[in-house]
Write a protein that holds these residues in place. Structure first.
Motif, mmCIF file in Angstrom:
data_model
loop_
_atom_site.group_PDB
_atom_site.id
_atom_site.type_symbol
_atom_site.label_atom_id
_atom_site.label_comp_id
_atom_site.label_asym_id
_atom_site.label_seq_id
_atom_site.Cartn_x
_atom_site.Cartn_y
_atom_site.Cartn_z
ATOM 1 N N VAL A 58 0.681 -2.270 16.176
ATOM 2 C CA VAL A 58 0.750 -1.951 17.603
ATOM 3 C C VAL A 58 2.065 -2.443 18.201
ATOM 4 O O VAL A 58 2.717 -1.745 18.982
ATOM 5 C CB VAL A 58 -0.448 -2.563 18.353
ATOM 6 C CG1 VAL A 58 -0.249 -2.473 19.862
ATOM 7 C CG2 VAL A 58 -1.741 -1.856 17.960
ATOM 8 N N GLY A 59 2.476 -3.673 17.827
ATOM 9 C CA GLY A 59 3.735 -4.218 18.332
ATOM 10 C C GLY A 59 4.921 -3.345 17.956
ATOM 11 O O GLY A 59 5.806 -3.083 18.779
ATOM 12 N N ALA A 60 4.934 -2.882 16.695
ATOM 13 C CA ALA A 60 6.020 -2.014 16.239
ATOM 14 C C ALA A 60 6.014 -0.681 16.993
ATOM 15 O O ALA A 60 7.070 -0.174 17.396
ATOM 16 C CB ALA A 60 5.892 -1.765 14.732
ATOM 17 N N ILE A 61 4.810 -0.120 17.202
ATOM 18 C CA ILE A 61 4.696 1.152 17.922
ATOM 19 C C ILE A 61 5.130 0.991 19.374
ATOM 20 O O ILE A 61 5.801 1.869 19.942
ATOM 21 C CB ILE A 61 3.252 1.689 17.843
ATOM 22 C CG1 ILE A 61 2.915 2.071 16.386
ATOM 23 C CG2 ILE A 61 3.070 2.901 18.747
ATOM 24 C CD1 ILE A 61 1.455 2.390 16.159
ATOM 25 N N ILE A 62 4.759 -0.144 19.996
ATOM 26 C CA ILE A 62 5.151 -0.406 21.385
ATOM 27 C C ILE A 62 6.675 -0.457 21.508
ATOM 28 O O ILE A 62 7.258 0.048 22.475
ATOM 29 C CB ILE A 62 4.531 -1.727 21.883
ATOM 30 C CG1 ILE A 62 3.025 -1.574 22.088
ATOM 31 C CG2 ILE A 62 5.188 -2.183 23.184
ATOM 32 C CD1 ILE A 62 2.635 -0.623 23.179
ATOM 33 N N MET A 63 7.334 -1.081 20.531
ATOM 34 C CA MET A 63 8.801 -1.126 20.539
ATOM 35 C C MET A 63 9.379 0.293 20.521
ATOM 36 O O MET A 63 10.303 0.619 21.281
ATOM 37 C CB MET A 63 9.307 -1.905 19.324
ATOM 38 C CG MET A 63 9.104 -3.399 19.384
ATOM 39 S SD MET A 63 9.539 -4.201 17.825
ATOM 40 C CE MET A 63 11.232 -3.672 17.627
ATOM 41 N N ILE A 64 8.830 1.127 19.653
ATOM 42 C CA ILE A 64 9.316 2.502 19.528
ATOM 43 C C ILE A 64 9.049 3.291 20.815
ATOM 44 O O ILE A 64 9.916 4.025 21.312
ATOM 45 C CB ILE A 64 8.656 3.203 18.327
ATOM 46 C CG1 ILE A 64 9.076 2.520 17.026
ATOM 47 C CG2 ILE A 64 9.021 4.688 18.291
ATOM 48 C CD1 ILE A 64 8.298 2.973 15.803
ATOM 49 N N LEU A 65 7.840 3.109 21.367
ATOM 50 C CA LEU A 65 7.495 3.817 22.605
ATOM 51 C C LEU A 65 8.353 3.347 23.774
ATOM 52 O O LEU A 65 8.729 4.150 24.645
ATOM 53 C CB LEU A 65 6.013 3.611 22.928
ATOM 54 C CG LEU A 65 5.009 4.351 22.035
ATOM 55 C CD1 LEU A 65 3.582 3.985 22.416
ATOM 56 C CD2 LEU A 65 5.201 5.861 22.140
ATOM 57 N N GLY A 66 8.676 2.040 23.808
ATOM 58 C CA GLY A 66 9.553 1.531 24.859
ATOM 59 C C GLY A 66 10.922 2.194 24.792
ATOM 60 O O GLY A 66 11.503 2.563 25.822
ATOM 61 N N PHE A 67 11.440 2.357 23.579
ATOM 62 C CA PHE A 67 12.722 3.041 23.386
ATOM 63 C C PHE A 67 12.608 4.506 23.826
ATOM 64 O O PHE A 67 13.509 5.047 24.474
ATOM 65 C CB PHE A 67 13.136 2.951 21.922
ATOM 66 C CG PHE A 67 14.403 3.686 21.603
ATOM 67 C CD1 PHE A 67 15.633 3.160 21.966
ATOM 68 C CD2 PHE A 67 14.359 4.908 20.939
ATOM 69 C CE1 PHE A 67 16.816 3.847 21.666
ATOM 70 C CE2 PHE A 67 15.537 5.595 20.642
ATOM 71 C CZ PHE A 67 16.756 5.060 21.004
#
Length: 234
Positions: A58-67
């Motif tokens: 989830v943390g990795a996906i959140i980083m990608i979604l933030g970008f």
């Protein structure tokens, strides 16, 4: 509108930082030594690191979604913003489903922990090579958490007590927490309670992260929709 754009971009950038923070904490929970290593020993099908693994994802996906959100705001792309919204919505729905499943199966989880520990306590008195790694793990755990044995105290070690008693040796001046076993001062407290406390602490950390993340996700969806509508009006 320009002010709203700036605020939205700042929020999306903050979301990326939150993703990094979540990823870091989840990795710490995942790799920190303790009770989960003991319970997941051997061929046990119970894997108590799954919540931490989910949070890492989830943390990795959140980083990608933030970008993705930052790009959508800067380029004023409604397509990127709607993809950002859908991504956050899916993660939020998965978190809700995981929370419901966790709440329903929590009593079963506690029962499995106790049953697994009672079964694995037999390995402490085992003299076979296969149990040595597990015994060393327990010995390290005893030194850190100041406990002795898993279920029945020092007696769990059986004939291996002389080999491992140093790991649960108790200072003689700590009479309230010590007991004498085969002429040695050892800790009264068994490690089963320490392991349960350890797992509960990590579960609370995971729940806290998940709750905070849900709030951030809802705010992210609101910001993305506001910006989506403003770009449409232009």
């Amino acid at each position: 509108i320009l002010t709203a754009f700036r605020h939205t971009i700042f929020f999306f950038f903050s979301l990326q930082l939150c993703g990094v923070l979540i990823l870091g904490i989840a990795i710490w929970v995942r790799v920190s030594p303790g009770g989960d290593e003991i319970i997941s020993y051997g061929d046990s099908s119970v894997h108590f690191r799954v919540p931490a693994n989910i949070l890492i994802s989830v943390g990795a996906i959140i980083m990608i979604l933030g970008f993705l959100g930052c790009c959508g705001a800067i380029k004023e792309s409604r397509c990127l913003l709607i993809l950002f919204f859908i991504g956050l919505l899916l993660i939020l729905l998965l978190q809700v489903a995981a929370g419901i499943i966790g709440a329903v199966f929590r009593p079963e989880y506690a029962r499995i922990v106790n049953e697994t520990l009672h079964e694995e306590a037999k390995l402490l008195s085992d003299t076979g090579d296969a149990a040595v790694k597990f015994q060393k793990t327990i010995a390290e755990f005893e030194e850190v958490f100041k406990c002795c044995g898993l279920v029945n105290g020092a007696a769990d070690w059986g004939n291996n007590f002389e080999k491992y008693y140093k790991s649960c040796e108790c200072p003689p001046n700590s009479n309230s927490s010590c007991a004498i076993y085969e002429g040695k001062y050892v800790y009264k407290q068994t490690c089963v309670s320490s392991i349960n406390q350890y797992l509960e602490k990590h579960i609370i950390i995971v729940i806290g992260i998940a709750f905070g993340l849900a709030v951030i996700e809802v705010l992210g969806m609101i910001f993305s929709m506001i910006l989506f509508c403003q770009i449409g009006e232009k």
